[in-house]
Enzyme design. Sequence first.
Site, PDB file in Angstrom:
ATOM      1  N   GLU A 113    -108.064  35.313 -98.008  1.00  0.00           N
ATOM      2  CA  GLU A 113    -107.625  35.618 -99.367  1.00  0.00           C
ATOM      3  C   GLU A 113    -106.558  34.607 -99.741  1.00  0.00           C
ATOM      4  O   GLU A 113    -105.543  34.490 -99.058  1.00  0.00           O
ATOM      5  CB  GLU A 113    -107.035  37.032 -99.457  1.00  0.00           C
ATOM      6  CG  GLU A 113    -108.003  38.133 -99.065  1.00  0.00           C
ATOM      7  CD  GLU A 113    -107.423  39.545 -99.228  1.00  0.00           C
ATOM      8  OE1 GLU A 113    -106.298  39.662 -99.772  1.00  0.00           O
ATOM      9  OE2 GLU A 113    -108.080  40.502 -98.813  1.00  0.00           O
ATOM     10  N   GLU A 128    -106.758  43.653 -93.053  1.00  0.00           N
ATOM     11  CA  GLU A 128    -105.292  43.564 -92.990  1.00  0.00           C
ATOM     12  C   GLU A 128    -104.665  44.665 -92.136  1.00  0.00           C
ATOM     13  O   GLU A 128    -103.897  45.489 -92.622  1.00  0.00           O
ATOM     14  CB  GLU A 128    -104.705  43.582 -94.402  1.00  0.00           C
ATOM     15  CG  GLU A 128    -105.121  42.383 -95.226  1.00  0.00           C
ATOM     16  CD  GLU A 128    -104.672  42.456 -96.688  1.00  0.00           C
ATOM     17  OE1 GLU A 128    -104.176  43.503 -97.105  1.00  0.00           O
ATOM     18  OE2 GLU A 128    -104.820  41.454 -97.401  1.00  0.00           O
TER      19      GLU A 128
HETATM   20 ZN   LIG Z   1    -105.788  41.866 -99.267  1.00  0.00          ZN
END
Ligand SMILES: [Zn+2]
Lengths: 633, 633, 633
Positions: B315, B144
Amino acid sequence: MNRTLGVCYYPEHWPETQWASDAARMVAAGLTWVRIGEFAWQRIEPAPGTFDWDWLDRAVAVLGDAGLKVVMGTPTATPPRWLVDQMPDMIAVDAQGRPRKFGSRRHYDFSYLPYRDACRRIARLMGERYGRNPHVAAWQIDNEYDCHDTCLSYSDAARAGFQDWLAQKYQSTDALNRAWGNVFWSMDYDSFDQIDLPNLTVTEPNPSHVLDFRRYSSDQVVAFNRVQVDVLRDLTDTPLIHNYMGRTLTFDHYAVGADLDIASWDSYPIGFLSDRIEGTEAEKQAFLRQGHPDNQAFHHDLYRAVGKGRLWVMEQQPGPVNWAPYNPAPLPGMVRLWSWEAFAHGAEAVCYFRWRQAPFAQEQMHAGLLRPDDAEAPGLAEARQVADELAQLPDVSAGTAPVALVFDYESAWAWDAQPQGADFEMFRLAFAAYRGLRKLGLSIDILPPDCADLSAYKLVLAPGLLTLSDNLRDALARFTGVALIGPRTDVKTPDLTIPNPMGPNLPGTDVTVTLTESIPPSDAIALEGGGAFRHWFEALDGTATVHHRTADGRPAIMGGDHLRYLAGWPSDETFVDILRTTCAEVGVATQDMPGGLRLRETPEATFAFNYGADPVDWNGQTIPAAGVAWVKR
Amino acid sequence: MNRTLGVCYYPEHWPETQWASDAARMVAAGLTWVRIGEFAWQRIEPAPGTFDWDWLDRAVAVLGDAGLKVVMGTPTATPPRWLVDQMPDMIAVDAQGRPRKFGSRRHYDFSYLPYRDACRRIARLMGERYGRNPHVAAWQIDNEYDCHDTCLSYSDAARAGFQDWLAQKYQSTDALNRAWGNVFWSMDYDSFDQIDLPNLTVTEPNPSHVLDFRRYSSDQVVAFNRVQVDVLRDLTDTPLIHNYMGRTLTFDHYAVGADLDIASWDSYPIGFLSDRIEGTEAEKQAFLRQGHPDNQAFHHDLYRAVGKGRLWVMEQQPGPVNWAPYNPAPLPGMVRLWSWEAFAHGAEAVCYFRWRQAPFAQEQMHAGLLRPDDAEAPGLAEARQVADELAQLPDVSAGTAPVALVFDYESAWAWDAQPQGADFEMFRLAFAAYRGLRKLGLSIDILPPDCADLSAYKLVLAPGLLTLSDNLRDALARFTGVALIGPRTDVKTPDLTIPNPMGPNLPGTDVTVTLTESIPPSDAIALEGGGAFRHWFEALDGTATVHHRTADGRPAIMGGDHLRYLAGWPSDETFVDILRTTCAEVGVATQDMPGGLRLRETPEATFAFNYGADPVDWNGQTIPAAGVAWVKR
Amino acid sequence: MNRTLGVCYYPEHWPETQWASDAARMVAAGLTWVRIGEFAWQRIEPAPGTFDWDWLDRAVAVLGDAGLKVVMGTPTATPPRWLVDQMPDMIAVDAQGRPRKFGSRRHYDFSYLPYRDACRRIARLMGERYGRNPHVAAWQIDNEYDCHDTCLSYSDAARAGFQDWLAQKYQSTDALNRAWGNVFWSMDYDSFDQIDLPNLTVTEPNPSHVLDFRRYSSDQVVAFNRVQVDVLRDLTDTPLIHNYMGRTLTFDHYAVGADLDIASWDSYPIGFLSDRIEGTEAEKQAFLRQGHPDNQAFHHDLYRAVGKGRLWVMEQQPGPVNWAPYNPAPLPGMVRLWSWEAFAHGAEAVCYFRWRQAPFAQEQMHAGLLRPDDAEAPGLAEARQVADELAQLPDVSAGTAPVALVFDYESAWAWDAQPQGADFEMFRLAFAAYRGLRKLGLSIDILPPDCADLSAYKLVLAPGLLTLSDNLRDALARFTGVALIGPRTDVKTPDLTIPNPMGPNLPGTDVTVTLTESIPPSDAIALEGGGAFRHWFEALDGTATVHHRTADGRPAIMGGDHLRYLAGWPSDETFVDILRTTCAEVGVATQDMPGGLRLRETPEATFAFNYGADPVDWNGQTIPAAGVAWVKR
Ligand SMILES: [Zn+2]
Ligand SMILES: [Zn+2]
Ligand SMILES: [Zn+2]
């Protein structure tokens, strides 16, 4: 109990020629106590080691000779500039990393040990001089701990102290890493020296890290206070007091209170309504000049517990203040009402802040009982009326309420460390429960989280507690009334992690919180038969009886005959409904309070307070706006 | 394409005795992938140069032997504390000048070159050990990028790097001064060493200065990622992936994606609705437990372009999260719906985050497929259902949509550097266009700004672009559908100055933006025949045909048969109306979508998703709340 | 008075080949003045001691030869980068303690004396070169003092300067401690070196400390300006001017203006409406493209006083700007209206900002009279129309209004130091009074606080003044009209403490303010016969006549025939009602203005301005939206 009135006074602000007439007017107004000294360090010790006690000696003599009892304050909330020059690192550092400058007050770091030594020294010198003075009848230590957010500091001294505190608690970084779950993001430490304070991290710090820092910070307040307690205990036999603030949750007041004799607090109903107390816009409008009708009662009940039964109001708002966003004047009668509500909740003394409005500096716009030009301000007549009424009426004692609310500071820190909702604070939930009880005309005792005996109560509420203490769990196991536990209670370990098996651990009651959710203000979860949970909901599982359900059939209240878990945060109306039903079940009589009417039962009398701006009928009489009524029981 | 499911797992969080049963349960649930390693640096290298590979070797073996494919993450998003001690200057600095402390994650500065070396080393060591491991079937690099605003740093390292970058770009300060127009306020530089980062200036810095800093910062992310790509390419033949976040615009994802094999992203529909996605209060209320009905689709389409056709969800939210302002639970069925929407948009894999809810640290309130006590959480049954459905249904491919939207990161930085409206961000405009298309039941392809071929499309939108690339301008020149260009497109130079002749420069189309205005939310510009422009309006001049006018007669859409310039930012309703009309003109069929219904066409089937909380009728069937339906084409 | 138009021009932004045609077009448009030089330091002195005057010589020649008069600006608002490198401590520091970086403008600290020397030097060199140049007909010193909050700096230089200033003012810390009441919280100082700047204190600093810092900071602006005045006085005989900003209150403009010949200001009606001017949402909506109908007039009247009768508009908004939260375009006609309103209020010149929109840097989205591509922007035609009208119409003079408003900068600082209400600023009260007068069609003179003669006026307002100066008190004692004094006037000492006897001290009028309260926006105090006080209320005592009461009978206006004290802050409607009644009493004719219509009376003509978006009837004619009308008197 001999209820008394008093006033805060600063002889150093006024010409000495005025002291005697001030003292005489205080006595004539029916005041017993005069509080002095708390901000006078620079006048007592104008230069390092150079003391000027004479003026204070004379002030004590003049006031005492007039018949007043002196509350002597230690001046440690306002260290002089020369002391800051001597020890510049005494200054606290805010969460943004900025030193908090000299130029107002409370500019010290609780973690900085040399300042504690300086406080020990000035407290010892004051104790030696006035500890046995016949006019000095009580002591106040420091002033309003944590006011202006001064409990938490992010200084080098705090970091070093925190590292030592962690080393003592955990003994090894391994133990700390395991307790905090530092494996989560490779956050493990190899040495205690590596552990920084939990501010300015990239995203949220580990909540266990935050909670330990909050515990550490609270411990420093306790230790700071104890330094002065220890030195004064040998030098005086009079009670030692601290004056707490309203809605101040950053240190454990029970722990500070354990070292003291009396808990006092500073009650500013109108200021607090606008700057720190929950309330809808409509409530804030309705009680603009009266203060929230439950806030004073809550703090009286809380600090009565902190004071182990002994409660004072050290500062009572007497008119408009200077520090709230807006500062309207009280409705006529409110100064009297606030005073009587304090006495009805067990206060031994109510001291007004302050005698004469100061014409200078930060609080020059803060009203006193006198105007700056020495004329009477509106508050004085109300104080005089209270003094007259006290003289004419029999004493009341605090007694024991039928209902208790468990309130815990550490749980508030756990909520702060892990709020889950943008505006969540534990105080909001606890105060919502308290308001619900008051709307039913009830009197309440607030209990500390380690209380071991609930047998005096028919209903006990335990909302928002991080854990249940062993004491409390044992007391609940024996409890014969109804305990409404939760929401968000006992679902974490003391390390602020999730236990396995999951909580709560209620004696003999199979309920498990399996999933929690926070809910924005725009949404709610409807309950069967009406009402709603707001803000917070917990999915419950287990074999215990479901007493109440959500509209879609999930458990809302679940448990046994005595211990029940509340699965959500009820709306204000729903809280009242749930509490009314539960009170009926346990035989506690309730009355729905109209508007701003509130009751307080004592063993001797029932008091009624009308916080509303209109008259209200109660018990066959009409109570005017801002009115107080009482009936013998 | 073989669509698969997976899950994120952290063996280091759990006793080794539990690994085998976890693996067996994953397989039993129908999962194919297990992602590990991403935050484990400290457990792999607990001290500098001291490695503990054994546990990870065993974890890979246990998982692989159970039949799972491992996605191995490089742990560079969480450098251990000892590494920060070795190189304290690796810490990023926020825009206020404060170092961002250790204690959470992503505490590194993309500009700090020694940290890149450390990442190269750990990636090389992991690649050497697992690059040819038969169980390891894909790699995730870091985690991320830019999450928690970590792309921009105002450190010394960033300043030095920026100065070098500028020197390489401009070669002389003279060229830079001219490009930026530094003559404006005597801002000329004599040497690159004088150029500071554009934070904390007295008033706004030069927007060209800001834009170059944003380009520089994006380049550092690309370079940082490339270091690990370069080292892993030689050590593994499996695909390299990064997991991007939602609405993250601070680096050029196309440029990062060019070095990788697959684009994945982390899809948190409910969290994103409340913390980053446009929406009226009514929408936020209506979709509180479902997420915005267009947000997932938008990011699937965007990251499919970033991944050059290959898309994963790395995710997928499986229940309530911990990090949004409020964290409600998903409506039952949404975990399945979100999964299917990903597949319908071309995802090859959907991995849930995470297997078992962690009982400790920052994300302990983030649900998993299992509860912390190992019981099943609600998401698991929905994952299992998706696995069953995948097994029974034929594959679908992404195909090509009839409509395309050009989306450019650099343009977003240009808007940030020069917003002109208090709350203006380019994403808002692009997403408004996208929402308009989705409300008409359309499927959309997102195109990068340098795409050279539009021939597959009938309608192309190009809103908010800083410039038109040569590729895109050429493709537009040949375009036979309708391209709706603007507003705020191609009216600046790449230096973020105003060109002369003024833009846009549309092939064969004489339209000039002569004056622009931003409009507060309280105002709008009415259009002929109804509807309105909000937020932004451009006065147009030129000889091209006016296709649509404002109510007072100024051009609203102007251009030729194929290239048309949109003079303002349409309201949501107006965007739908304009797009409906234009689609009719080019022969793209539309359907007005009721409430939360959305469609996605693939070559094999049409999917329908009901984001609404109530059932909806579509195509002869009733789709329940949170329901998914599909029909073969 | 010969009214003229002009324009701001930056020859250094454009190719020299364009200068002559620019100059010719300016002349053709009817412009007289061209302002140059203000941001050109780096082009004049590209390296320390290396000068390039040639281009500026040629620019002056080209412009002057075309028939234009040059306003030459000193470039001290934009010190070059090399100068910052020479003296890095010239940078100001914000209230959070952060240095304010180079990269925009106004990056200097008024307290830093070496920078004053650098300014003296560049001003001297410019004066020597152009002071007697026949084309240079006026000088502007610096640009927009305090723009971007640049008056207050919390630097070391400011602290040292403040300490010296205090030492000179008080001579002893004893005197300072007494004046400020530092005894209050043990805040006494032993040495001037101990006195820090009043930022970042734990809670609010002493308001007397703040007020003195504000006075000191204002004095630095005056001193900074005087350095350049002193050097230019000997070198030129043309008028010296500064261009002030709108609603800029941090320095005493009267004091700066005393050293100058003309006061000019920069008038951005639309930008100011959205970023700094009071107004309900409805007003902001109604006047979005016109600006607040009273803001320009207020500043014209104020700066006419600052300029001792001589007023210019140095920058007039000609189209959308770039710096407000939103930047809509003006309604057609507004550029003309704003220009005429300036002339009707006594302006000698109106200069548009700027000639041609810059294609680069911070203000590239700020419209000019020309577009960046050299075509005409909408503002130019309106400027040309004004030029034509000026040529055809006789002059008007400012004259003397029947009504005066006393406006004081120091009082604004006192309010800032001690607001008592969350959003209180003195400007709000003063502007409320001004708006009330304008709504009655009145013309107003603004007076400085030390004015000694009120005999020209029938009605004088004195709201919000810290004290009454001796001059003003004497003038009030002789006043034969009605002076409406207060609220919040003359109730403090110059040290910002409470006097004894308490104020106000009105000649021959026994009124005392005994208690004040601030009131949140949700509440008000009703008046007898309707209307209300908002925000602020003062309980009055004394023997003077009560002219008006609150609904519950307390004094609302109290005093004698001539001097009356206003006890609260009237709502907008109530202000109009009170002023209408008072005007009737003193024989000043009023007319209720519909919507956006406003009047300005001059000795020669009455002007009517329609700020509304719809036509309005007045005096037998219909004035269109954005229209101007005048009738000879
Ligand atoms: Zn994450
Ligand atoms: Zn206090
Ligand atoms: Zn300007």
